[in-house]
Scaffold this active site. Structure first.
Site, PDB file in Angstrom:
ATOM      1  N   GLN A   1       0.697  -1.235  -0.098  1.00  0.00           N
ATOM      2  CA  GLN A   1       0.048  -0.160   0.005  1.00  0.00           C
ATOM      3  C   GLN A   1       0.715   1.377   0.001  1.00  0.00           C
ATOM      4  OE1 GLN A   1      -2.197  -0.985   3.473  1.00  0.00           O
ATOM      5  NE2 GLN A   1      -0.270  -1.486   4.637  1.00  0.00           N
TER       6      GLN A   1
ATOM      7  N   GLU B   1       0.905  -8.199  11.728  1.00  0.00           N
ATOM      8  CA  GLU B   1       0.732  -7.278  10.754  1.00  0.00           C
ATOM      9  C   GLU B   1       1.366  -7.602   9.459  1.00  0.00           C
ATOM     10  OE1 GLU B   1      -0.602  -3.734  10.348  1.00  0.00           O
ATOM     11  OE2 GLU B   1       0.404  -4.254   8.115  1.00  0.00           O
TER      12      GLU B   1
ATOM     13  N   ASP C   1      -7.826  -5.193  14.039  1.00  0.00           N
ATOM     14  CA  ASP C   1      -7.497  -3.690  13.542  1.00  0.00           C
ATOM     15  C   ASP C   1      -7.368  -3.839  12.244  1.00  0.00           C
ATOM     16  OD1 ASP C   1      -7.069  -1.307  13.951  1.00  0.00           O
ATOM     17  OD2 ASP C   1      -5.597  -1.574  15.479  1.00  0.00           O
TER      18      ASP C   1
ATOM     19  N   ASP D   1      -9.692  -1.089   5.472  1.00  0.00           N
ATOM     20  CA  ASP D   1     -10.919  -1.236   4.818  1.00  0.00           C
ATOM     21  C   ASP D   1     -10.986  -2.522   4.152  1.00  0.00           C
ATOM     22  OD1 ASP D   1     -11.646   1.202   5.942  1.00  0.00           O
ATOM     23  OD2 ASP D   1     -11.386   2.269   4.230  1.00  0.00           O
TER      24      ASP D   1
ATOM     25  N   PRO E   1      -4.902  -6.369   0.558  1.00  0.00           N
ATOM     26  CA  PRO E   1      -4.596  -7.550   1.777  1.00  0.00           C
ATOM     27  C   PRO E   1      -5.813  -7.543   2.921  1.00  0.00           C
ATOM     28  CG  PRO E   1      -3.349  -5.559   1.914  1.00  0.00           C
ATOM     29  CD  PRO E   1      -4.180  -5.209   1.024  1.00  0.00           C
TER      30      PRO E   1
END
Ligand code: SAM
Length: 278
Positions: A31, A106, A155, A158, A162
């Site tokens: 991203q 993450e 958490d 949107d 991924p």
């Protein structure tokens, strides 16, 4: 130099904030990542053009995603956070002394790196020895586990790129399996004003999995519509009947938003949203 940043909410709506300075802009494998310094909101993390957190209002989101489930479970020890690479949720999880192990999974190491570099107000507990940071896709990470987590917090960004799979049935089945028999899952579930289709589908997906499913709300002024929703899913404990919020009175946890009354009130759902999730 000053400029205005607009998050495109949909084809006809945008959220605009005035920026003092661009601190970082780059692209990871997953991203576009920006850290901006905004006049009103202070340091602001933006992923793929969407505001993830701001210095001024991140406390409402991070306190609410964490403490509602952690003050409902009677003794949360083993917590998993999926997403949340900025560290804000882990910062709140670490306020619970019962938590002996917290894993943060993450997918994007650059979010963690830039949060540690520029957003220390959220990333401050990432190096706590009780925290294990795992760089992996959360969808793959949960698959092999059965009955080991007390609380799982999703958490995520949107449901695009991924994060798409983090809203799908197969993932929630794996999360359900990874939880203990009395486990709790909370996921951020977007804006009840702008993301009605996502909210509706989420409740349809979760219905056959968890006997207790409840929405709760919190204000996050920098997010689209300013009203944010979370879905609370539990195998056993009810957030209203079983919570231990009274513990808050003897603990000094430095909460800016969450308290005993807010815990109860957050589950008061306006009629148009009740219809959405019925
Ligand atoms: N509070 C935020 C919000 O609702 O806007 C979410 C914050 S946090 C920055 C979201 C994180 O989820 C991002 O850093 C993103 O890289 C991560 N993420 C997205 N998909 C993921 C996946 N499949 N597995 C693990 N992390 C993921």
């Amino acid at each position: 130099m000053d400029f205005w940043f607009t998050e495109t909410v949909n084809d006809t709506v945008g959220n605009t904030i005035k920026i003092k300075k661009r601190i970082f802009s780059g692209r990871s494998d997953f991203q576009k990542i920006e850290v901006l310094d905004a006049y009103h909101y202070g340091r602001t993390l933006i992923l793929e053009g969407s505001v993830q957190l701001t210095e001024k209002d991140e406390f409402t989101y991070h306190e609410m995603i964490s403490h509602i489930p952690l003050f409902t479970h009677p003794h949360p020890e083993h917590v998993l956070v999926i997403g949340g690479g900025d560290g804000g949720t882990i910062r709140e999880v670490m306020k619970h002394s019962t938590v002996t192990r917290a894993k943060l999974v993450e997918i994007d190491p650059l979010v963690i790196e830039k949060s540690k570099q520029f957003l220390s107000f959220v990333s401050c507990e990432m190096d706590n020895p009780r925290v294990e940071v795992i760089i992996q896709d959360g969808i793959q990470y949960v698959k092999p586990y059965t009955g080991i987590f007390d609380v799982i917090l999703i958490d995520s960004t949107d449901p695009v790129g991924p994060a798409t799979g983090l809203y799908q049935k197969e993932f929630f089945q794996d999360v359900h399996k990874a939880l203990k028999d009395d486990g709790i899952m909370v996921a951020q579930s977007e804006s009840p004003f702008f993301d009605q289709q996502i909210v509706r589908e989420l409740y349809t997906t979760l219905k056959p999995l968890f006997p207790i499913r409840k929405m709760y709300l919190a204000p996050v002024p920098s997010y689209p519509s300013g009203l944010w929703s979370f879905v609370f899913c539990s195998k056993k404990y009810d957030p209203i009947l079983d919570n231990r919020c009274e513990d808050l009175r003897r603990l000094n946890l430095n909460m800016r938003y969450y308290n005993e009354a807010v815990h109860q009130a957050a589950f008061a759902i306006p009629n148009f949203i009740q219809e959405l999730i019925a």
